[in-house]
Design a protein around this motif. Sequence first.
Motif, mmCIF file in Angstrom:
data_model
loop_
_atom_site.group_PDB
_atom_site.id
_atom_site.type_symbol
_atom_site.label_atom_id
_atom_site.label_comp_id
_atom_site.label_asym_id
_atom_site.label_seq_id
_atom_site.Cartn_x
_atom_site.Cartn_y
_atom_site.Cartn_z
ATOM 1 N N ALA A 114 0.813 -1.220 0.000
ATOM 2 C CA ALA A 114 0.000 0.000 0.000
ATOM 3 C C ALA A 114 0.844 1.267 0.000
ATOM 4 O O ALA A 114 0.312 2.371 -0.166
ATOM 5 C CB ALA A 114 -0.927 0.008 1.211
ATOM 6 N N ASP A 115 2.147 1.131 0.193
ATOM 7 C CA ASP A 115 3.040 2.285 0.212
ATOM 8 C C ASP A 115 3.767 2.350 -1.122
ATOM 9 O O ASP A 115 4.634 1.527 -1.409
ATOM 10 C CB ASP A 115 4.038 2.161 1.372
ATOM 11 N N GLY A 116 3.389 3.306 -1.940
ATOM 12 C CA GLY A 116 4.006 3.415 -3.258
ATOM 13 C C GLY A 116 3.201 4.328 -4.157
ATOM 14 O O GLY A 116 2.412 5.155 -3.690
ATOM 15 N N TYR A 117 3.377 4.141 -5.470
ATOM 16 C CA TYR A 117 2.767 5.069 -6.420
ATOM 17 C C TYR A 117 2.140 4.326 -7.605
ATOM 18 O O TYR A 117 2.565 3.224 -7.980
ATOM 19 C CB TYR A 117 3.814 6.053 -6.945
ATOM 20 N N LEU A 118 1.142 4.983 -8.175
ATOM 21 C CA LEU A 118 0.499 4.541 -9.408
ATOM 22 C C LEU A 118 0.817 5.576 -10.470
ATOM 23 O O LEU A 118 0.578 6.778 -10.278
ATOM 24 C CB LEU A 118 -1.016 4.429 -9.213
ATOM 25 N N TYR A 119 1.385 5.114 -11.587
ATOM 26 C CA TYR A 119 1.733 6.000 -12.692
ATOM 27 C C TYR A 119 0.851 5.651 -13.890
ATOM 28 O O TYR A 119 0.761 4.479 -14.278
ATOM 29 C CB TYR A 119 3.204 5.827 -13.080
ATOM 30 N N VAL A 120 0.215 6.650 -14.464
ATOM 31 C CA VAL A 120 -0.637 6.439 -15.632
ATOM 32 C C VAL A 120 -0.177 7.369 -16.746
ATOM 33 O O VAL A 120 -0.049 8.581 -16.546
ATOM 34 C CB VAL A 120 -2.123 6.700 -15.311
ATOM 35 N N VAL A 121 0.066 6.809 -17.915
ATOM 36 C CA VAL A 121 0.445 7.590 -19.093
ATOM 37 C C VAL A 121 -0.598 7.346 -20.174
ATOM 38 O O VAL A 121 -0.841 6.200 -20.563
ATOM 39 C CB VAL A 121 1.845 7.209 -19.616
ATOM 40 N N ARG A 122 -1.211 8.408 -20.641
ATOM 41 C CA ARG A 122 -2.192 8.322 -21.725
ATOM 42 C C ARG A 122 -1.555 8.868 -23.005
ATOM 43 O O ARG A 122 -1.233 10.053 -23.086
ATOM 44 C CB ARG A 122 -3.438 9.134 -21.387
ATOM 45 N N ASP A 123 -1.397 8.006 -23.991
ATOM 46 C CA ASP A 123 -0.919 8.414 -25.316
ATOM 47 C C ASP A 123 -2.143 8.481 -26.218
ATOM 48 O O ASP A 123 -2.689 7.455 -26.636
ATOM 49 C CB ASP A 123 0.089 7.388 -25.849
ATOM 50 N N VAL A 124 -2.593 9.689 -26.524
ATOM 51 C CA VAL A 124 -3.840 9.854 -27.262
ATOM 52 C C VAL A 124 -3.688 9.599 -28.761
ATOM 53 O O VAL A 124 -4.661 9.637 -29.504
ATOM 54 C CB VAL A 124 -4.430 11.264 -27.031
ATOM 55 N N GLY A 125 -2.462 9.332 -29.200
ATOM 56 C CA GLY A 125 -2.246 9.007 -30.608
ATOM 57 C C GLY A 125 -1.601 10.129 -31.395
ATOM 58 O O GLY A 125 -1.289 9.969 -32.572
ATOM 59 N N TYR A 126 -1.400 11.286 -30.752
ATOM 60 C CA TYR A 126 -0.724 12.401 -31.393
ATOM 61 C C TYR A 126 -0.198 13.326 -30.294
ATOM 62 O O TYR A 126 -0.695 13.320 -29.164
ATOM 63 C CB TYR A 126 -1.660 13.166 -32.335
ATOM 64 N N GLY A 127 0.812 14.116 -30.632
ATOM 65 C CA GLY A 127 1.359 15.028 -29.633
ATOM 66 C C GLY A 127 2.058 14.285 -28.505
ATOM 67 O O GLY A 127 2.441 13.116 -28.634
ATOM 68 N N TYR A 128 2.210 14.978 -27.382
ATOM 69 C CA TYR A 128 2.895 14.394 -26.240
ATOM 70 C C TYR A 128 1.911 13.625 -25.353
ATOM 71 O O TYR A 128 0.783 14.069 -25.149
ATOM 72 C CB TYR A 128 3.572 15.479 -25.408
ATOM 73 N N PRO A 129 2.333 12.481 -24.822
ATOM 74 C CA PRO A 129 1.466 11.735 -23.888
ATOM 75 C C PRO A 129 1.231 12.541 -22.608
ATOM 76 O O PRO A 129 2.048 13.376 -22.220
ATOM 77 C CB PRO A 129 2.276 10.459 -23.601
ATOM 78 N N TYR A 130 0.103 12.251 -21.959
ATOM 79 C CA TYR A 130 -0.215 12.855 -20.674
ATOM 80 C C TYR A 130 0.132 11.861 -19.566
ATOM 81 O O TYR A 130 -0.250 10.696 -19.643
ATOM 82 C CB TYR A 130 -1.701 13.208 -20.595
ATOM 83 N N SER A 131 0.816 12.326 -18.547
ATOM 84 C CA SER A 131 1.211 11.428 -17.465
ATOM 85 C C SER A 131 0.731 11.975 -16.127
ATOM 86 O O SER A 131 0.665 13.190 -15.912
ATOM 87 C CB SER A 131 2.725 11.233 -17.428
ATOM 88 N N SER A 132 0.364 11.055 -15.235
ATOM 89 C CA SER A 132 -0.098 11.416 -13.891
ATOM 90 C C SER A 132 0.470 10.423 -12.896
ATOM 91 O O SER A 132 0.670 9.247 -13.217
ATOM 92 C CB SER A 132 -1.628 11.397 -13.808
ATOM 93 N N THR A 133 0.698 10.896 -11.683
ATOM 94 C CA THR A 133 1.202 10.045 -10.606
ATOM 95 C C THR A 133 0.387 10.314 -9.348
ATOM 96 O O THR A 133 0.167 11.464 -8.980
ATOM 97 C CB THR A 133 2.685 10.341 -10.314
#
Length: 298
Positions: A114-133
């Motif tokens: 339970a101690d840690g991080y979740l990283y999500v990267v959305r590559d929408v198919g163009y431009g730069y991907p969006y990342s969240s932590t």
Amino acid sequence: MADQLIRATAADGGIRAVGAIATRLTDEARRRHELSYVATAALGRTMTSGLLLASSMKRTEARVNIRVKGNGPMGGILVDAGYDGTVRGYVDHPKVELPPNRKGKLDVGGAVGADGYLYVVRDVGYGYPYSSTVELVSGEIGDDIAHYLATSEQTPSALVVGVFVDASGVSAAGGILIQVLPKAARDEALVEKLESRVAGLRGFTPLLQAGKTLPEMFELLLGDMGLAILPERQMLRFHCGCSMDRVLGALTMLGEAELEDMIAKDNGAEATCHFCGEVYRASSDQLRDLILDLRAES
């Protein structure tokens, strides 16, 4: 039942719902990576979550990467899922097994930590991907993905994901994602009603094992809220884009001296794809061809 994904709306478009059956693809991942029971559950939940998140994207080539890194003995999880219905993934330590948790279920939270991080990267198919932590809240995957949606995307969401696995393999896997969109989020009574419905579910896999279809599950949750199930059914599958050509391309980057050393010491080279477990073997002749290509380019 075939692995598939369906979409629905409710509350005059104020609620978005997506359901996925991922039994076969989860079992394929189990076999490819020789996963323990708890690792199968962890990876299956994460792959299902990736497919559910990717379902809201717009372009065929769009993809979502999910990385879960907790302090548990299983290490990290990495999943790559696409809007096209393909998914792949792996865990760092696939053999880790733990006793059941206090509810008598597979201890995914204990294995992930339970101690840690979740990283999500959305590559929408163009431009730069969006990342969240975001920080993990339980390591159980479903809670963590819902927390990510609420904090990073400001979308109140309920996510129910599950995997049932025993000595014969995976017999049920998948999940449901329900999101309250801004036009309905102000209706506190609607949100509370939906939260109560989701909390009252026995889980996803018991419903699937009882013969419930995805539309029937939607009816249980949203049947009196103006439910509209979209007719399209998207097929889902475990798929990895690795190939021998890609392996040879990667080997080329090692340089001539390293390739010569592989020929002399190992009479070739061997590489294993982390995502799917496929093993590729390059012969000495193939490595010599790479060396000739490098010399021709220099």
